[in-house]
Structures are given as structure tokens and as C-alpha cells.
Scaffold this active site. Structure first.
Site, PDB file in Angstrom:
ATOM      1  N   LEU A  40      16.743  -0.103 -71.457  1.00 47.80           N
ATOM      2  CA  LEU A  40      16.936  -0.246 -70.018  1.00 47.80           C
ATOM      3  C   LEU A  40      15.953   0.194 -69.164  1.00 47.80           C
ATOM      4  O   LEU A  40      15.608   1.654 -69.648  1.00 47.80           O
ATOM      5  CB  LEU A  40      18.225   0.280 -69.555  1.00 47.80           C
ATOM      6  CG  LEU A  40      19.715  -0.686 -69.625  1.00 47.80           C
ATOM      7  CD1 LEU A  40      20.926   0.015 -69.232  1.00 47.80           C
ATOM      8  CD2 LEU A  40      19.486  -2.006 -69.101  1.00 47.80           C
ATOM      9  N   ASP A  41      15.370  -0.465 -68.171  1.00 46.28           N
ATOM     10  CA  ASP A  41      14.456   0.446 -67.458  1.00 46.28           C
ATOM     11  C   ASP A  41      15.115   1.500 -66.775  1.00 46.28           C
ATOM     12  O   ASP A  41      16.245   1.755 -66.629  1.00 46.28           O
ATOM     13  CB  ASP A  41      13.865  -0.750 -66.047  1.00 46.28           C
ATOM     14  CG  ASP A  41      13.176  -1.821 -66.931  1.00 46.28           C
ATOM     15  OD1 ASP A  41      12.502  -1.609 -67.928  1.00 46.28           O
ATOM     16  OD2 ASP A  41      13.238  -2.969 -66.256  1.00 46.28           O
ATOM     17  N   ALA A  42      14.200   2.587 -66.332  1.00 43.39           N
ATOM     18  CA  ALA A  42      14.711   3.843 -65.461  1.00 43.39           C
ATOM     19  C   ALA A  42      15.560   3.437 -63.975  1.00 43.39           C
ATOM     20  O   ALA A  42      16.500   3.836 -63.946  1.00 43.39           O
ATOM     21  CB  ALA A  42      13.507   4.503 -65.069  1.00 43.39           C
TER      22      ALA A  42
END
Length: 185
Positions: A40-42
Site C-alpha cells: 500500500l502506498d504511504a
């Protein structure tokens, strides 16, 4: 062979190696030998699965397995039937065309934890919520899809991967739980 469900907080990097300015999985999970099955992206939150089993990791994250992933997206703008129809159909994003997906307008989820920092609110621009279920997961795909239909994503939370869902394993951000991997096989 553990399978760990982790509720990744906003701004946590989906890696164990140190990051110069942000927390990582190592700041939350102290289980040797596990690694994330997908990322998951930050700036996204929610469910991440981790395992030490390479075959299981492949089953979870490989695009050919088409394991469904469900996201809640808070978007800027009014969610119209036209936008939903475009999201559901294959959508040309320039470098690739998405597979058909499920997309529905939902009410703001009352059970969802508050985000820190909070989402910006604009008095003159409405915000809505979507639930999207995809069987693919290209980089920033949900954000790109919602932007392509005129609904930029303000907040993105993954709530389910295959048979695992935060609804049946309630975890607050930063919490994790070990579960049986037999559900995947």
C-alpha cells in the site's frame, strides 16, 4: 508459517528497511522473516497481509490469481451514476486499461477510525465515499481511476484482501493479528 493481518496506518512505508523520514513496518511488527504480500502506498491505509511463505505470498499478490481487494475511497466531488458506470467498465488510464470492477456509492463509514492528520474539508466542494473491489492492483490504480472520472481521492483505505477483511478481524491502525493461512488455499 505465519500469516499476519496488519492495519497499516497513514504515512507508514510498506517495507521493513529503514526510511529516512517515515515509519516502516518494522516500527509495528516484530516477527522475523515475514514480508508483505503486496503493498500500500504511504498515503493509503488499511489491510496488508504479511507472510514468510513464498508460495502463499505469490497466491496473494500475483496478478494472475486475481484475488479481489476492496477499498473505501473518500473522494472530492459528487459521486454520480455516470462516474460509477465509468469506474465499473474498463477505464483507459493512458498506460493501461483497467479490468472491470465493482464500484458503489456508500455513506461515510461510521466505524472507520479518524485519520491523523485529518482529511481537509472544503465548505464549497462536496465529498463522497465509494467502495471499489478490484481484481488487479497496479501502482496507485484506485487514485488514478477516481481522478480519471473527476473524483480525486482524498482518503484511501483497503478493507479486504480475498477472504480476509477488517470487518471480521477488527484492528485499529498499527495493530496486527496472526491468522490461519488455510483460508487462502
Amino acid at each position: 508459517m505465519p500469516l499476519i493481518l496488519f492495519n497499516k496506518p497513514f504515512q507508514v512505508m510498506c517495507q521493513f528497511s529503514p526510511h529516512p523520514s517515515r515509519p516502516t513496518l518494522a516500527d509495528h511488527i516484530d516477527v522475523p522473516g515475514v514480508y508483505p504480500a503486496g503493498r500500500l502506498d504511504a498515503d493509503s491505509e488499511g489491510l496488508v497481509l504479511l507472510t514468510d511463505d513464498g508460495r502463499l505470498q505469490h497466491d496473494i499478490s500475483h496478478p494472475l490469481k486475481k484475488l479481489a481487494k476492496t477499498y473505501l475511497a473518500q473522494v472530492e466531488g459528487t459521486v454520480t451514476e455516470s462516474a460509477l458506470a465509468r469506474l465499473r467498465a474498463p477505464l483507459d488510464l493512458g498506460d493501461f486499461t483497467t479490468l472491470p470492477c465493482q464500484a458503489v456509492r456508500i455513506e461515510a463509514p461510521a466505524w472507520l477510525w479518524p485519520r491523523t492528520p485529518p482529511i481537509r474539508q472544503r465548505a464549497d466542494i462536496p465529498a463522497g465515499w465509494l467502495a471499489l473491489t478490484l481484481t488487479e492492483g497496479k501502482n496507485r490504480q484506485v487514485r488514478r481511476m477516481t481522478a480519471a472520472v473527476g473524483l480525486p481521492t482524498l482518503r484511501l483505505v483497503r478493507i479486504a484482501i480475498g477472504p480476509y477483511a477488517l470487518a471480521s478481524h477488527p484492528l485499529l491502525p498499527g495493530e496486527w493479528q496472526e491468522v490461519s493461512p488455510l483460508e487462502m488455499r
